[in-house]
Scaffold this motif. Structure first.
Motif, PDB file in Angstrom:
ATOM      1  N   GLY A  91     -30.589  29.904 -33.565  1.00 14.09           N
ATOM      2  CA  GLY A  91     -29.679  30.199 -34.669  1.00 14.09           C
ATOM      3  C   GLY A  91     -29.701  31.690 -34.928  1.00 14.09           C
ATOM      4  N   LEU A  92     -28.694  32.166 -35.621  1.00 10.22           N
ATOM      5  CA  LEU A  92     -28.545  33.623 -35.697  1.00 10.22           C
ATOM      6  C   LEU A  92     -29.663  34.317 -36.455  1.00 10.22           C
ATOM      7  N   VAL A  93     -30.250  33.668 -37.439  1.00  7.66           N
ATOM      8  CA  VAL A  93     -31.326  34.298 -38.213  1.00  7.66           C
ATOM      9  C   VAL A  93     -32.545  34.573 -37.342  1.00  7.66           C
ATOM     10  N   ARG A  94     -33.037  33.539 -36.710  1.00  4.28           N
ATOM     11  CA  ARG A  94     -34.253  33.744 -35.901  1.00  4.28           C
ATOM     12  C   ARG A  94     -33.957  34.547 -34.649  1.00  4.28           C
ATOM     13  N   ALA A  95     -32.743  34.455 -34.116  1.00  2.86           N
ATOM     14  CA  ALA A  95     -32.389  35.281 -32.956  1.00  2.86           C
ATOM     15  C   ALA A  95     -32.412  36.757 -33.338  1.00  2.86           C
ATOM     16  N   ARG A  96     -31.848  37.097 -34.488  1.00  2.85           N
ATOM     17  CA  ARG A  96     -31.876  38.497 -34.917  1.00  2.85           C
ATOM     18  C   ARG A  96     -33.312  38.971 -35.127  1.00  2.85           C
ATOM     19  N   THR A 214     -36.425  32.227 -42.351  1.00  4.48           N
ATOM     20  CA  THR A 214     -36.426  31.653 -40.999  1.00  4.48           C
ATOM     21  C   THR A 214     -36.210  30.138 -40.995  1.00  4.48           C
ATOM     22  N   GLY A 215     -36.117  29.551 -42.187  1.00  3.61           N
ATOM     23  CA  GLY A 215     -35.785  28.127 -42.255  1.00  3.61           C
ATOM     24  C   GLY A 215     -34.284  27.878 -42.142  1.00  3.61           C
ATOM     25  N   MET A 216     -33.513  28.917 -41.967  1.00  3.57           N
ATOM     26  CA  MET A 216     -32.062  28.732 -41.853  1.00  3.57           C
ATOM     27  C   MET A 216     -31.652  28.572 -40.392  1.00  3.57           C
ATOM     28  N   GLU A 217     -30.818  27.574 -40.162  1.00  4.49           N
ATOM     29  CA  GLU A 217     -30.418  27.221 -38.796  1.00  4.49           C
ATOM     30  C   GLU A 217     -29.012  27.722 -38.471  1.00  4.49           C
ATOM     31  N   VAL A 218     -28.768  27.958 -37.237  1.00  7.32           N
ATOM     32  CA  VAL A 218     -27.459  28.254 -36.649  1.00  7.32           C
ATOM     33  C   VAL A 218     -26.637  29.333 -37.366  1.00  7.32           C
ATOM     34  N   TRP A 219     -25.941  28.964 -38.392  1.00  8.42           N
ATOM     35  CA  TRP A 219     -24.940  29.868 -38.989  1.00  8.42           C
ATOM     36  C   TRP A 219     -24.785  29.549 -40.463  1.00  8.42           C
ATOM     37  N   SER A 290     -31.132  17.618 -46.312  1.00  9.81           N
ATOM     38  CA  SER A 290     -32.560  17.926 -46.200  1.00  9.81           C
ATOM     39  C   SER A 290     -32.651  19.389 -45.789  1.00  9.81           C
ATOM     40  N   PHE A 291     -33.246  20.158 -46.672  1.00  9.67           N
ATOM     41  CA  PHE A 291     -33.207  21.608 -46.478  1.00  9.67           C
ATOM     42  C   PHE A 291     -34.580  22.189 -46.155  1.00  9.67           C
ATOM     43  N   GLY A 292     -35.561  21.316 -45.965  1.00 12.20           N
ATOM     44  CA  GLY A 292     -36.888  21.810 -45.575  1.00 12.20           C
ATOM     45  C   GLY A 292     -37.670  22.323 -46.766  1.00 12.20           C
ATOM     46  N   ASP A 293     -38.642  23.164 -46.476  1.00 16.66           N
ATOM     47  CA  ASP A 293     -39.581  23.637 -47.474  1.00 16.66           C
ATOM     48  C   ASP A 293     -39.240  25.086 -47.831  1.00 16.66           C
ATOM     49  N   VAL A 294     -39.113  25.369 -49.129  1.00 15.12           N
ATOM     50  CA  VAL A 294     -38.798  26.752 -49.509  1.00 15.12           C
ATOM     51  C   VAL A 294     -39.928  27.413 -50.309  1.00 15.12           C
ATOM     52  N   THR A 295     -41.097  26.777 -50.341  1.00 12.74           N
ATOM     53  CA  THR A 295     -42.153  27.349 -51.199  1.00 12.74           C
ATOM     54  C   THR A 295     -42.534  28.769 -50.772  1.00 12.74           C
ATOM     55  N   GLU A 296     -42.568  29.028 -49.482  1.00 14.71           N
ATOM     56  CA  GLU A 296     -42.913  30.388 -49.056  1.00 14.71           C
ATOM     57  C   GLU A 296     -41.922  31.413 -49.570  1.00 14.71           C
ATOM     58  N   ARG A 297     -40.656  31.023 -49.583  1.00 15.41           N
ATOM     59  CA  ARG A 297     -39.627  31.963 -50.058  1.00 15.41           C
ATOM     60  C   ARG A 297     -39.736  32.125 -51.572  1.00 15.41           C
TER      61      ARG A 297
END
Ligand code: LR7
Ligand code: MN
Length: 464
Positions: A91-96, A214-219, A290-297
């Motif tokens: 996905g674009l976030v982790r690719a960047r 980094t929990g964001m996928e694709v776009w 389902s958006f995963g875990d955001v506690t780190e953010r």
């Protein structure tokens, strides 16, 4: 092409020795050969050698054949260009971020993979960041024609970024208060949000700010998330009117974008505080993502002692209307007599929302074009989109149309939703009735008040 930039920009002189250097990072997934290479060559041609540390291309696990050996061979003779291959689709976030992790320049400059950098694009960005490390700076985004690939430039003045309450990015004219703040036409323009793809940021500051989620996928979603974070955590987000980069808007992306909503949910959960309800009301199905875990953010937000979203709205984006969403006064506006029919407004062009007739359509419960809000000022606002529409009656008319909302509610926007369910238009002294137009087309029309069940309306937040 010399008219793309303002005269003041063309006359600007820079002290190249004192500017920071940059790594340009371009992530791509299944991009066409010509647009990708045009991006790379325009960076190399339009960037002063001394400022350009490197160009890092990140292949986000593409499967198109031309992006393998053929691309390697093409780039082999370009000393400043590096190509990294992701080992799975990121996905674009982790690719960047993969590109950013080994970058050697002082400044990270991100670009989409179908751009053309215009003459003089880089210096203003680097100058600004050299002067102010916490400034995140975007170029003006010019259009490249999707059919002819001609560089069209930008019609008129640069615009700033905003968003609507679905958390969709929007463009706006530069507001008066910002014009007053700018010291000249070539001063940076502060922008509440960025489109996402094209910006420069100090590498150190980007890391301090927590780079990307980094929990964001694709776009999708990362552009607003990073915008909120920049402002709320002490930085500024700006467009530099002297820096121009062209971008191709393809008719269709070479990949599916269905993860975007979950990304927006992550942004809302971390940054919007109580205002996230406004987002959920307009995207009822976002609650099911389902958006995963955001506690780190959330911890990052604590650690950086970031300001709250109310501060952002009041100080950075005061032009954005904040809906009231009073209980029972928002959602689908459903008819009692013709059960299952709701107010529906679907402008053919999202950028030109007013001027069309409101219809009735099978209630779908997805918010969006069936979302309305009854305000304490007695407007029926269509405020999923920007700019916001208000239900209106044209002089002498009987149908309901959409007009732009006004600061002072005009008489023809004035509706009373009474406790018996009638929707009374005060100016005409008539009631809104569900009417059959043709075979299976229904519309709301003004009618003499009878309190029949087809003149009774109620709001429903979501499908039961
Ligand atoms: O899975 C993916 N992996 C990738 O590497 C999906 C995409 N990508 C790459 C892609 O090849 C491209 O280089 O990421 C980049 C952005 O994808 P686009 O070009 O399909 O996106 P877009 O231009 O339609 O969308 C805008 O909003 C996005 C929200 O996630 C990103 O922030 C894009 O960078 C952003 N583009 C711009 O801001 C360019 C100007 C748009 C305007 C106006
Ligand atoms: Mn793009």
């Amino acid at each position: 092409m010399s008219t793309v930039r303002l005269r003041g920009c063309r006359e600007q002189k820079y002290n190249y020795e004192s500017l920071p250097t940059t790594s340009v990072i371009i992530a791509f997934y299944n991009e066409a050969w010509s647009t990708l290479l045009r991006t790379v060559y325009s960076v190399l041609e339009m960037s002063p050698d001394i400022l350009l540390e490197e160009v890092i291309l990140v292949d986000d696990y593409s499967d198109r054949e031309h992006l393998k050996e053929r691309l390697e061979a093409e780039l082999a003779h370009l000393p400043k260009v590096r190509l990294i291959h992701a080992t799975k689709r990121e996905g674009l976030v982790r690719a960047r971020l993969l590109g950013a992790s080994g970058a050697k320049g002082d400044v990270l400059t991100f670009l989409d993979c179908h751009c053309e950098c215009h003459e003089g694009w880089l210096e203003p960005l680097l100058q600004r960041i050299g002067d102010e490390e916490t400034a995140v700076v975007c170029p003006v985004i010019d259009m490249i024609d999707w059919n002819t690939f001609e560089y069209l430039g930008n019609s008129g003045e640069p615009q700033i970024g905003g968003f609507d309450w679905r958390l969709v990015f929007t463009w706006h004219v530069v507001p008066e208060r910002e014009r007053k703040r700018m010291r000249s036409p070539i001063d940076v323009i502060r922008s509440p949000t960025m489109a996402g793809g094209l910006f420069a940021v100090s590498k150190k500051y980007f890391q301090y700010l927590g780079s990307y989620d980094t929990g964001m996928e694709v776009w999708g979603g990362e552009n607003l998330e990073v915008s909120f974070r920049i402002w709320q955590c002490g930085g500024t987000l700006e467009t530099h009117p002297c820096s121009h980069v062209g971008h191709v808007f393809p008719k269709q992306a070479p990949y599916s974008r269905k993860k975007a909503l979950a990304n927006s949910v992550r942004a809302a959960q971390v940054w919007l505080d109580e205002f996230k309800e406004l987002f959920y009301h307009r995207n009822p199905h976002a609650r099911l993502e389902s958006f995963g875990d955001v506690t780190e953010r959330q911890q990052l937000r604590e650690k950086l002692k970031c300001k709250d979203f109310r501060w952002f709205l009041e100080n950075v984006y005061p032009e954005l209307h904040v809906p009231e969403d009073r209980p029972g006064c928002f959602g689908m506006l459903q008819n009692k007599g013709l059960q299952g029919l709701c107010f529906d407004y679907n402008p053919p062009d999202e950028n030109q929302i007013v001027g069309h007739q409101v219809i009735l359509y099978t209630c779908h419960g997805l918010g969006q074009n069936q979302f309305f809000e009854y305000t304490s000022r007695k407007e029926i606002r269509y405020n999923t989109h920007q700019p916001e529409g208000c239900l209106a009656v044209e002089a002498g008319g009987e149908s309901l149309v959409m007009e732009l909302c006004q600061d002072l509610v005009p008489e023809n926007h004035y509706f009373l939703l009474l406790s018996d369910g009638s929707l009374f238009h005060e100016q005409s002294k008539k009631c809104v009735q569900a009417e059959k137009k043709s075979n299976d087309k229904f519309v709301p029309l003004l009618w003499d008040c009878t309190l029949s069940s087809r003149q009774q309306w109620f709001f429903q937040e979501q499908m039961l």
